[in-house]
Motif scaffolding. Structure first.
Motif, mmCIF file in Angstrom:
data_model
loop_
_atom_site.group_PDB
_atom_site.id
_atom_site.type_symbol
_atom_site.label_atom_id
_atom_site.label_comp_id
_atom_site.label_asym_id
_atom_site.label_seq_id
_atom_site.Cartn_x
_atom_site.Cartn_y
_atom_site.Cartn_z
ATOM 1 N N CYS A 270 0.891 -1.023 -0.451
ATOM 2 C CA CYS A 270 0.067 0.309 0.234
ATOM 3 C C CYS A 270 1.257 1.347 -0.237
ATOM 4 C CB CYS A 270 -1.029 0.475 1.271
ATOM 5 S SG CYS A 270 -1.838 -1.965 1.441
ATOM 6 N N PRO A 271 1.677 1.800 -1.620
ATOM 7 C CA PRO A 271 2.358 3.024 -1.036
ATOM 8 C C PRO A 271 1.703 3.820 -0.910
ATOM 9 C CG PRO A 271 1.955 1.926 -3.644
ATOM 10 C CD PRO A 271 0.798 0.913 -2.991
ATOM 11 N N GLU A 272 2.657 4.517 0.241
ATOM 12 C CA GLU A 272 2.202 5.840 0.476
ATOM 13 C C GLU A 272 1.601 6.882 -0.247
ATOM 14 O OE1 GLU A 272 3.770 8.781 3.986
ATOM 15 O OE2 GLU A 272 5.004 8.334 3.023
ATOM 16 N N SER A 273 2.020 6.826 -1.502
ATOM 17 C CA SER A 273 1.781 8.189 -2.467
ATOM 18 C C SER A 273 0.460 7.714 -3.068
ATOM 19 C CB SER A 273 3.021 8.414 -3.163
ATOM 20 O OG SER A 273 2.908 7.277 -4.328
ATOM 21 N N ASP A 274 0.133 6.806 -3.428
ATOM 22 C CA ASP A 274 -1.380 5.680 -3.936
ATOM 23 C C ASP A 274 -2.629 6.050 -3.205
ATOM 24 O OD1 ASP A 274 -0.255 5.182 -6.400
ATOM 25 O OD2 ASP A 274 0.238 3.147 -5.792
ATOM 26 N N ILE A 275 -1.447 6.021 -1.105
ATOM 27 C CA ILE A 275 -3.129 6.593 -0.447
ATOM 28 C C ILE A 275 -3.237 7.528 -0.489
ATOM 29 C CG2 ILE A 275 -3.180 6.667 2.304
ATOM 30 C CD1 ILE A 275 -1.554 3.703 2.523
ATOM 31 N N LEU A 276 -2.530 8.354 -0.209
ATOM 32 C CA LEU A 276 -2.461 10.290 -0.902
ATOM 33 C C LEU A 276 -3.288 10.533 -1.625
ATOM 34 C CD1 LEU A 276 0.925 11.421 0.590
ATOM 35 C CD2 LEU A 276 -1.641 11.886 1.848
ATOM 36 N N ALA A 277 -2.872 9.447 -2.772
ATOM 37 C CA ALA A 277 -4.239 10.410 -3.937
ATOM 38 C C ALA A 277 -5.793 9.676 -3.526
ATOM 39 C CB ALA A 277 -3.542 9.481 -5.181
ATOM 40 N N GLY A 278 -5.802 8.669 -3.133
ATOM 41 C CA GLY A 278 -6.992 8.011 -3.021
ATOM 42 C C GLY A 278 -7.644 9.129 -1.437
ATOM 43 N N LEU A 279 -7.277 9.734 -1.036
ATOM 44 C CA LEU A 279 -7.653 10.395 0.350
ATOM 45 C C LEU A 279 -7.800 11.100 -0.183
ATOM 46 C CD1 LEU A 279 -5.197 10.539 3.427
ATOM 47 C CD2 LEU A 279 -7.893 10.531 3.628
ATOM 48 N N ASP A 280 -6.607 11.902 -1.175
ATOM 49 C CA ASP A 280 -7.079 13.751 -1.872
ATOM 50 C C ASP A 280 -8.581 12.983 -3.046
ATOM 51 O OD1 ASP A 280 -4.971 15.784 -2.493
ATOM 52 O OD2 ASP A 280 -6.118 15.934 -4.699
ATOM 53 N N ALA A 281 -8.422 11.782 -3.269
ATOM 54 C CA ALA A 281 -10.016 12.219 -4.117
ATOM 55 C C ALA A 281 -10.913 12.038 -3.414
ATOM 56 C CB ALA A 281 -9.721 11.148 -5.104
ATOM 57 N N ALA A 282 -11.169 11.397 -2.050
ATOM 58 C CA ALA A 282 -12.124 11.476 -1.509
ATOM 59 C C ALA A 282 -12.969 12.651 -1.104
ATOM 60 C CB ALA A 282 -12.172 10.028 -0.086
ATOM 61 N N ILE A 283 -12.132 13.665 -0.457
ATOM 62 C CA ILE A 283 -12.229 14.483 -0.216
ATOM 63 C C ILE A 283 -12.591 15.452 -1.095
ATOM 64 C CG2 ILE A 283 -11.101 17.139 0.851
ATOM 65 C CD1 ILE A 283 -9.016 15.525 2.174
ATOM 66 N N GLU A 284 -12.447 15.524 -2.553
ATOM 67 C CA GLU A 284 -12.746 16.302 -3.609
ATOM 68 C C GLU A 284 -14.049 15.707 -3.822
ATOM 69 O OE1 GLU A 284 -13.083 19.169 -6.326
ATOM 70 O OE2 GLU A 284 -11.799 18.449 -4.609
ATOM 71 N N ASP A 285 -13.988 14.414 -3.874
ATOM 72 C CA ASP A 285 -15.350 14.070 -4.618
ATOM 73 C C ASP A 285 -16.700 13.963 -3.422
ATOM 74 O OD1 ASP A 285 -14.257 12.653 -6.446
ATOM 75 O OD2 ASP A 285 -14.159 10.494 -6.040
ATOM 76 N N GLY A 286 -16.742 14.257 -2.312
ATOM 77 C CA GLY A 286 -17.608 14.571 -1.250
ATOM 78 C C GLY A 286 -17.792 13.516 -0.316
ATOM 79 N N VAL A 287 -17.237 12.836 0.462
ATOM 80 C CA VAL A 287 -17.013 11.595 1.075
ATOM 81 C C VAL A 287 -17.875 12.419 2.302
ATOM 82 C CG1 VAL A 287 -16.361 9.938 -0.228
ATOM 83 C CG2 VAL A 287 -15.000 11.214 1.708
ATOM 84 N N ASP A 288 -18.371 11.752 3.916
ATOM 85 C CA ASP A 288 -18.747 12.305 4.656
ATOM 86 C C ASP A 288 -17.894 10.793 5.874
ATOM 87 O OD1 ASP A 288 -21.336 13.622 4.335
ATOM 88 O OD2 ASP A 288 -22.160 11.983 3.247
#
Length: 745
Positions: free
Chosen positions: A256-274
């Protein structure tokens, strides 16, 4: 602990991939993936500057690396982050990073780390029932979007059916990278981030099982007739069954590479999760170096609740991870269900263990019993691969020791390959009590450390030891549940010892949830489920619980939801006695945190300890972090003009380092009865005097705030280094408890 090996779910961080490319001097220079933090792009002084974050990030790269080649091997800028951090990930040499430091706006760079991956009955065990209580009051989590960062999802599993669900709320901006028919009103989004992992698979399809299991635990739909090999039979359902799911695949195999995790976090924030559910972790580190902490802070700033697995390195102390106070850090406990397999020795002794594989035709007649490690060979004792070749185990019951870096199911495979008839798997001392119901490849049972010792003593006491295994199926009703799982990581926190961690414990042992493929390949069914254990399983229980609370109280902040969960938690088991740990003695607060989650009580907590994101800034300054380090976490420019001690953060629990005396102030917000008053009740830690002023809080309206001061003083000699107790505010309707851990210095 299975996938959770995940700490739960395996683990071990290595600095990432060294790949080589020709330099201008015609020598090989090592490329590594770096996470680079930079100042935010400032266009206020020069409006002509383009507000293009990606171009700004590319300006930090050496000219030679801004290639247009899109192949993974030559791609230097991997991700340009828009939300989770102010920065980017790129493949660079150490020399290029050194040159980058001279550029205006550069903050820091370091090689990325690889992170580890740390039900039919658990909703009922948590007191969730369709017709009453929190499920009904929250409409089963309707309208809430849970983002899951994990190994992806198996989208056609019935747990992810969208039947009867409304579309996601209008704010949802995510997308589905499966073909359209595989997403629906339940599975509203699914994305894959694999640029750092350089994985061949492009879709968010789960080829591991871990992500499917955690997602269905958090928000799986009702699925009747679920079981594993006929055990744990019932209706499988997630904690928030009407919530929507957004999946972010950031793990590929064990990596689970850190930069991929950050990309997922980045997208989740932008997408509008609760709600964000993250069953991944790393070793403890300062928050300015912890990108899950930094990315989670950005999420909390947007009102997103973040739940993380606390790790599977227990019962050793100071192993807890994901410790930031804006994260709900979750430990694991048992439920009152076991899938029982009893080892019966020739002298009549019986030891209850577990196995999900329960053959109906295994004879109860005793068979010869041998200890695999009788020859003194450690590999043999652990039943490691190839270690029993040539051993006299054919047709016998073989006792194997847990551990040695060998998976539990693999031990059974070795026994079977060597001709053994059955296996008794005995815990090691570190994991003395917790047992796992695994899908073994032969008749087997997993028993406690004490049972293993008694079995070895019996083997040594007779010339013809015998044993059999009695398969008893699903048993419900363990009055000692919940018990803290032995593997669940313990505090105190290394990053912030003034904050008690973990925050909470929840079901994480032998949890049945969705699985991508049938465990029994002879079964032609779509109802595929598996039993797994780890804090990875506990985390989505709390993520689902947060979704229920968010649905019932849409305007509560993440801190208010967290407070409600913590101050209403249980400190006693079904029997009404103190929750115990793997030694079957009372567990301390570094194992339980505030206690075991109680969803129904959390929905109506009376009072909450709220924290605005800016309130964390003086706390971070008080940790001794520099202005730049705090700015990195806070996602804005910060000058540490004021600071507070860790214990002054408005947290729902207390972790006190006590010399002579310490005083703290807390503020509570009334979310219960409009007109109400509360009196303080104190159970003081041994050797500590506790005083609270005022001793009574009165409210006349909802959302009214009141503050109190609490002073902890030594009241005599204490031979132990830690002591614990609690204070609680009690009204005619509510009890709001804050647990207290004291370290004597």
């Amino acid at each position: 602990m299975a996938l959770h090996k995940i700490l739960v779910f395996s683990v071990f961080f290595t600095l990432v991939y060294g790949e080589q490319f020709p330099s201008s001097k015609n020598v090989k220079t090592e490329l590594k993936t770096y996470i680079v933090h930079v100042n935010k792009l400032d266009t206020s002084t020069d409006p002509s500057l383009s507000d293009d974050t990606k171009s700004y990030h590319e300006s930090f790269l050496p000219v030679s690396t801004t290639t247009t080649d899109s192949s993974a091997e030559n791609r230097q800028l991997i991700y340009s982050y828009q939300n989770a951090i102010s920065g980017f990930s790129a493949r660079l040499t150490a020399e290029e990073v050194e040159a980058m430091k001279a550029k205006d706006g550069f903050i820091s760079a370091r090689p990325e780390r690889t992170y580890r991956r740390f039900t039919t009955h658990s909703p009922n065990f948590l007191g969730l029932h369709p017709e009453t209580g929190l499920w009904k009051q929250s409409s089963f989590g309707k309208g809430v979007i849970i983002g899951v960062l994990d190994t992806g999802i198996f989208p056609t599993h019935p747990s992810f059916s969208g039947a009867g669900l409304p579309p996601p709320p209008a704010k949802w901006k995510g997308k589905c990278e499966f073909e359209a028919a595989k997403c629906n009103n339940k599975l509203t989004g699914a994305r894959s981030f694999n640029l750092a992992a350089n994985a061949s698979q492009q879709t968010p399809l789960d080829d591991d099982g871990h992500g499917t299991h955690t997602a269905s635990t958090a928000a799986g739909a009702f699925v009747k007739n679920a079981s594993v090999f006929g055990n744990a039979y019932g209706t499988a359902v997630g904690i928030a069954p009407l919530a929507h799911l957004a999946i972010y695949k950031v793990c590929f195999g064990p990596d689970c590479p850190e930069s991929d995790i950050l990309a997922g976090l980045d997208a989740a924030i932008e997408d509008g999760v609760d709600v964000l559910s993250i069953s991944l972790g790393e070793d403890s580190m300062p928050f300015f170096n912890d990108n899950i902490a930094i990315g989670s802070f950005a999420a909390v700033q947007k009102g997103i609740f973040v739940s993380c697995a606390g790790g599977n390195s227990g019962p050793t102390e100071q192993t807890i991870t994901n410790e930031a106070p804006w994260i709900l850090t979750v430990g694991a406990s048992t439920i009152d269900r076991s899938i029982r397999a009893t080892a019966k020795l020739g002298d009549g002794q019986e030891f209850d263990g577990e196995s999900v594989f329960q053959p109906k035709d295994f004879p109860p007649t005793p068979l010869p019993l041998v200890y695999a490690g009788a020859d003194g060979n450690e590999d043999s004792a652990f039943c490691a691969n190839g270690s029993l070749a040539g051993a006299d185990v054919r047709g016998k019951v073989v006792l194997c020791d847990r551990g040695g870096g060998v998976a539990r199911v693999d031990k059974g495979a070795e026994v079977k390959n060597a001709g053994g008839a059955a296996m008794i798997l005995a815990n090691d001392q570190a994991n003395a009590f917790s047992t796992s119901a695994d899908a073994h490849l032969l008749p087997a049972t997993h028993v406690s450390y004490a049972a293993g010792l008694k079995t070895k003593a019996y083997i040594n006491s007779t010339t013809m030891p015998t044993a059999t295994i009695l398969f008893k199926g699903t048993v419900i009703g363990d009055s000692l549940a919940p018990i803290v799982a032995s593997f669940s990581s313990r505090g105190p926190s290394m990053a912030t010892p003034g904050i008690l961690k973990p925050d909470i414990i929840g079901p994480g042992v032998n949890i049945l949830a969705a699985w991508p493929v049938p465990l029994d390949t002879n079964t032609n069914t779509k109802l595929t489920f598996n039993v797994e254990s780890g804090t990875s399983m506990a985390c989505p229980h709390l993520s689902g619980m947060a979704a229920l609370l968010k649905s019932a109280h849409p305007y509560w902040s993440p801190a208010a939801i967290k407070s409600a969960i913590m101050t209403t938690a249980n400190l006693v088991n079904l029997k009404g006695t103190a929750i115990v740990d793997q030694t079957l003695t009372a567990a301390d607060l570094f194992a339980t945190g505030a206690g075991h989650a109680n969803p129904s009580r959390a929905n109506d907590p009376g009072l909450v300890y709220d924290i605005a994101t800016d309130d964390y800034i003086p706390y971070l300054c008080g940790l001794g972090y520099s202005d730049q380090q705090v700015s990195t976490i806070a996602h804005k420019s910060v000058h540490c003009t004021s600071e507070i001690g860790e214990g002054q953060l408005n947290y729902p629990t207390f972790s006190v380092e006590l010399g002579s005396s310490q005083s703290f102030t807390r503020t509570v917000t009334n979310v219960g009865a409009a007109a109400s008053y509360y009196s303080v009740k104190i159970v003081a830690p041994q050797g500590v005097s506790v005083s609270v002023q005022p001793a009574r809080l009165q409210f006349t309206k909802l959302n009214e705030k009141a503050s109190y001061a609490v002073t902890f003083s030594r009241s005599g000699n204490n031979t132990s280094s830690f002591s614990q107790g609690y204070l609680k505010w009690v009204s005619s309707k509510y009890t709001v408890r804050s647990v207290v851990s004291v370290k004597f210095i």
